[in-house]
Motif scaffolding. Structure first.
Motif, PDB file in Angstrom:
ATOM      1  N   THR A 164      -4.900  -8.194 -39.506  1.00 33.72           N
ATOM      2  CA  THR A 164      -4.223  -6.943 -39.871  1.00 33.72           C
ATOM      3  C   THR A 164      -3.302  -7.166 -41.073  1.00 33.72           C
ATOM      4  OG1 THR A 164      -4.262  -6.342 -37.547  1.00 33.72           O
ATOM      5  CG2 THR A 164      -2.810  -5.062 -38.947  1.00 33.72           C
ATOM      6  N   VAL A 165      -2.590  -8.296 -41.043  1.00 29.69           N
ATOM      7  CA  VAL A 165      -1.684  -8.602 -42.156  1.00 29.69           C
ATOM      8  C   VAL A 165      -2.492  -8.808 -43.437  1.00 29.69           C
ATOM      9  CG1 VAL A 165      -0.123 -10.379 -43.077  1.00 29.69           C
ATOM     10  CG2 VAL A 165       0.166  -9.560 -40.734  1.00 29.69           C
ATOM     11  N   ARG A 166      -3.616  -9.567 -43.311  1.00 30.42           N
ATOM     12  CA  ARG A 166      -4.470  -9.818 -44.493  1.00 30.42           C
ATOM     13  C   ARG A 166      -5.005  -8.500 -45.053  1.00 30.42           C
ATOM     14  NH1 ARG A 166      -6.851 -14.062 -41.771  1.00 30.42           N
ATOM     15  NH2 ARG A 166      -8.657 -12.784 -41.245  1.00 30.42           N
ATOM     16  N   GLU A 167      -5.460  -7.625 -44.151  1.00 28.49           N
ATOM     17  CA  GLU A 167      -6.015  -6.345 -44.600  1.00 28.49           C
ATOM     18  C   GLU A 167      -4.944  -5.484 -45.259  1.00 28.49           C
ATOM     19  OE1 GLU A 167      -9.567  -6.075 -41.244  1.00 28.49           O
ATOM     20  OE2 GLU A 167      -7.818  -4.753 -41.074  1.00 28.49           O
ATOM     21  N   ALA A 168      -3.750  -5.515 -44.688  1.00 28.46           N
ATOM     22  CA  ALA A 168      -2.646  -4.734 -45.264  1.00 28.46           C
ATOM     23  C   ALA A 168      -2.303  -5.270 -46.655  1.00 28.46           C
ATOM     24  CB  ALA A 168      -1.427  -4.807 -44.348  1.00 28.46           C
ATOM     25  N   GLN A 169      -2.304  -6.613 -46.768  1.00 23.16           N
ATOM     26  CA  GLN A 169      -2.002  -7.203 -48.075  1.00 23.16           C
ATOM     27  C   GLN A 169      -3.086  -6.859 -49.087  1.00 23.16           C
ATOM     28  OE1 GLN A 169      -1.589 -11.262 -46.815  1.00 23.16           O
ATOM     29  NE2 GLN A 169       0.654 -11.164 -46.737  1.00 23.16           N
ATOM     30  N   GLU A 170      -4.339  -6.860 -48.637  1.00 27.06           N
ATOM     31  CA  GLU A 170      -5.465  -6.522 -49.525  1.00 27.06           C
ATOM     32  C   GLU A 170      -5.365  -5.065 -49.971  1.00 27.06           C
ATOM     33  OE1 GLU A 170      -8.834  -6.742 -51.775  1.00 27.06           O
ATOM     34  OE2 GLU A 170      -7.551  -8.347 -50.983  1.00 27.06           O
ATOM     35  N   ARG A 171      -5.030  -4.190 -48.983  1.00 27.11           N
ATOM     36  CA  ARG A 171      -4.871  -2.766 -49.320  1.00 27.11           C
ATOM     37  C   ARG A 171      -3.760  -2.580 -50.353  1.00 27.11           C
ATOM     38  NH1 ARG A 171      -5.808  -1.503 -43.985  1.00 27.11           N
ATOM     39  NH2 ARG A 171      -3.586  -1.420 -43.516  1.00 27.11           N
ATOM     40  N   GLU A 172      -2.693  -3.307 -50.154  1.00 26.44           N
ATOM     41  CA  GLU A 172      -1.543  -3.194 -51.055  1.00 26.44           C
ATOM     42  C   GLU A 172      -1.935  -3.663 -52.461  1.00 26.44           C
ATOM     43  OE1 GLU A 172       1.965  -5.069 -49.544  1.00 26.44           O
ATOM     44  OE2 GLU A 172       2.996  -4.903 -51.457  1.00 26.44           O
ATOM     45  N   ARG A 173      -2.710  -4.780 -52.500  1.00 31.22           N
ATOM     46  CA  ARG A 173      -3.135  -5.304 -53.801  1.00 31.22           C
ATOM     47  C   ARG A 173      -4.021  -4.285 -54.531  1.00 31.22           C
ATOM     48  NH1 ARG A 173      -7.065  -7.854 -56.234  1.00 31.22           N
ATOM     49  NH2 ARG A 173      -8.486  -7.525 -54.496  1.00 31.22           N
ATOM     50  N   ARG A 174      -4.970  -3.686 -53.748  1.00 29.50           N
ATOM     51  CA  ARG A 174      -5.867  -2.692 -54.358  1.00 29.50           C
ATOM     52  C   ARG A 174      -5.098  -1.476 -54.839  1.00 29.50           C
ATOM     53  NH1 ARG A 174      -9.649  -3.605 -50.104  1.00 29.50           N
ATOM     54  NH2 ARG A 174      -9.022  -1.640 -49.179  1.00 29.50           N
ATOM     55  N   LEU A 175      -4.129  -1.084 -54.060  1.00 32.37           N
ATOM     56  CA  LEU A 175      -3.300   0.071 -54.408  1.00 32.37           C
ATOM     57  C   LEU A 175      -2.530  -0.189 -55.698  1.00 32.37           C
ATOM     58  CD1 LEU A 175      -2.935   2.756 -52.927  1.00 32.37           C
ATOM     59  CD2 LEU A 175      -0.796   1.872 -52.000  1.00 32.37           C
TER      60      LEU A 175
ATOM     61  N   LEU B  96      -3.436  -2.166 -58.077  1.00 29.92           N
ATOM     62  CA  LEU B  96      -4.405  -2.116 -59.186  1.00 29.92           C
ATOM     63  C   LEU B  96      -4.694  -0.660 -59.572  1.00 29.92           C
ATOM     64  CD1 LEU B  96      -7.140  -4.809 -58.414  1.00 29.92           C
ATOM     65  CD2 LEU B  96      -5.732  -4.630 -60.466  1.00 29.92           C
ATOM     66  N   GLN B  97      -4.900   0.178 -58.533  1.00 29.91           N
ATOM     67  CA  GLN B  97      -5.192   1.593 -58.796  1.00 29.91           C
ATOM     68  C   GLN B  97      -4.022   2.272 -59.509  1.00 29.91           C
ATOM     69  OE1 GLN B  97      -6.165   2.988 -54.904  1.00 29.91           O
ATOM     70  NE2 GLN B  97      -8.330   2.478 -55.082  1.00 29.91           N
ATOM     71  N   VAL B  98      -2.831   1.935 -59.069  1.00 24.62           N
ATOM     72  CA  VAL B  98      -1.627   2.522 -59.692  1.00 24.62           C
ATOM     73  C   VAL B  98      -1.558   2.101 -61.154  1.00 24.62           C
ATOM     74  CG1 VAL B  98       0.899   2.415 -59.722  1.00 24.62           C
ATOM     75  CG2 VAL B  98      -0.307   2.777 -57.571  1.00 24.62           C
ATOM     76  N   ALA B  99      -1.890   0.803 -61.395  1.00 24.74           N
ATOM     77  CA  ALA B  99      -1.844   0.307 -62.774  1.00 24.74           C
ATOM     78  C   ALA B  99      -2.872   1.049 -63.633  1.00 24.74           C
ATOM     79  CB  ALA B  99      -2.113  -1.199 -62.783  1.00 24.74           C
TER      80      ALA B  99
END
Lengths: 125, 314
Positions: free
Chosen positions: B256-267, B269-272
């Motif tokens: 769950t932590v890994r997935e949350a971190q991955e989601r945050e990373r993707r987010l 990138l999208q924001v950038a």
């Protein structure tokens, strides 16, 4: 080495367990005594002057706190090392045990090896 | 053979010693109790050679010597000694069970306080090794993507006897596959042996089961031949059953932590990317705003006029 250890508990299987855990010490001259209630414990302590007492808290006739208080307020007996034994979940009793003058407080289920180590330590074996 | 100290029972035991003294005193003739070697323990040497052995599990542990009544006393003492031996045997069993109970109690408290797979595995191994003292403990967890049982990283000082192994391969892989705990004293002689288990000679291993599936194994193995017992297996299985849900929760938490971190990373990138698009849109808007002004339009017309004049003069 002529030390005496008193085991006080109204449950016979607990007395037997502690006796068994400390059995090897008998080869070093340690005498193991038992008592089944608080009143009997006080009689044995007064007569035998054990170096160490494992004292259950919840017992008929006289509870462990009262026995401990009586021992620790008797000038002839106050050097007796008293370890109170009580069930897990009754840790609020710890403060009461300290007030009664107990030297140590161990909760059940206890570690038999810890009991042996503590006995060796207290008796200086 | 149950171990008892006959001398101690006859001379110092609080229940038996007074009984022996009373029985000796009550006998009509002189009698004494000796140990198996003939050393006098209680009573007075009657000076006769009649000896009556006291047997325990078929072995002579002591003797009663004397005249009348000595045989009866030997029979009574044999019964008393047998009961005492049984009592002690039961007490030892009881103490072992109490030790196990205490271990499990501590295990529950310790693993309940941890959310990391490595911590849970370390606690399970430590507690297992407290009772099963020979060998090195290990925990392998199932990587679902690869079907491999992978060892959990343990402290550097831990000697790793096992490496990753596919489910179904070797003894350990098959234990994970079948979901049944096993004890194997000689791994070399086991046809299921895998080259990946090259460092193991003896093994006791139990599956970690959670939500009705195997998520890994807990084991203790030795590079030397070791006589692990059925009691070791039962104990390890009990620890495995306690540790498995905690390992499962810890793995779920880590995922769950890994997935949350991955989601945050993707987010991020999208924001950038969005920021770049917004900047580009803003730039073209600013350019439009400049080029659509009357001043800029007049300037453009003047430039067009100048171009026409140049063309006609040429």
């Amino acid at each position: 080495m002529d030390a005496t250890v008193l085991i006080v508990d109204d449950e016979s299987h607990i007395r037997l367990l502690i006796e068994q855990a400390l059995e090897d010490l008998e080869d070093q001259g340690v005498a193991l005594l038992t008592a089944t209630n608080g009143e009997e414990a006080l009689d044995v302590i007064a007569a035998e002057h054990p170096s160490l007492v494992f004292l259950d808290v919840m017992m008929p006739k006289m509870n462990g706190f009262d026995v401990c208080h009586a021992v620790k307020h008797d000038l002839k007996l106050r050097d007796t090392y008293v370890i109170l034994l009580t069930a897990k979940g009754q840790e609020f009793d710890r403060q009461r045990g300290i007030e009664a003058g107990a030297d140590m407080y161990i909760t059940k289920p206890f570690d038999p090896d810890q009991l042996l180590e503590k006995t060796v330590d207290v008796l200086g074996l | 053979m149950t171990q008892i100290n006959f001398r101690k029972l006859m001379t110092t035991n609080r229940g038996i010693a007074p009984l022996v003294a009373a029985l000796l005193a009550a006998l009509p003739g002189a009698a004494a109790v000796t140990d198996a070697d003939g050393t006098l323990l209680v009573g007075h040497d009657p000076g006769c050679r009649e000896e009556y052995p006291i047997l325990l599990d078929g072995e002579v542990v002591g003797r009663v010597i004397g005249d009348e009544g000595a045989a009866l006393l030997a029979t009574v003492l044999a019964y008393v000694i047998e009961r005492e031996a049984e009592k002690r045997s039961l007490a030892r069993d009881g103490l072992d069970k109490y030790r196990e109970l205490n271990l499990l109690y501590e295990l529950s408290e310790k693993i309940g306080a941890s959310l990391e797979v490595q911590s849970v595995a370390t606690v399970a191994i430590e507690e297992a090794c407290r009772r099963i003292k020979v060998g090195e403990g290990f925990v392998l967890v199932l990587e679902e993507a690869t079907g491999m049982l992978e060892p959990i990283a343990l402290p550097a000082e831990a000697q790793l006897l096992v490496t990753g192994i596919p489910v179904g391969e070797g003894v350990i892989g098959q234990i994970a596959d079948s979901g049944r705990a096993e004890v194997i004293v000689d791994l070399d002689a086991d046809p299921r042996w895998s080259a990946r288990e090259r460092n193991l000679r003896s093994l006791v291993c139990a599956p970690l089961k959670a939500r009705q599936r195997v998520i890994g194994v807990l084991g203790i193995g030795s590079a030397e031949s070791t006589a692990y017992t059925a009691a070791d297996l039962k104990f390890l299985s009990t620890i495995a059953s306690q540790a498995a849900p905690a390992v499962d929760h810890a793995m779920l938490y880590a995922r769950t932590v890994r997935e949350a971190q991955e989601r945050e990373r993707r987010l991020q990138l999208q924001v950038a990317e969005l920021r770049i698009e917004v900047d580009q849109a803003r730039q073209s808007q600013q350019v439009s705003a400049i080029t659509e002004t009357d001043y800029f339009k007049a300037l453009r017309e003047q430039a067009n006029d100048l171009r026409k004049d140049l063309r006609s003069s040429a």
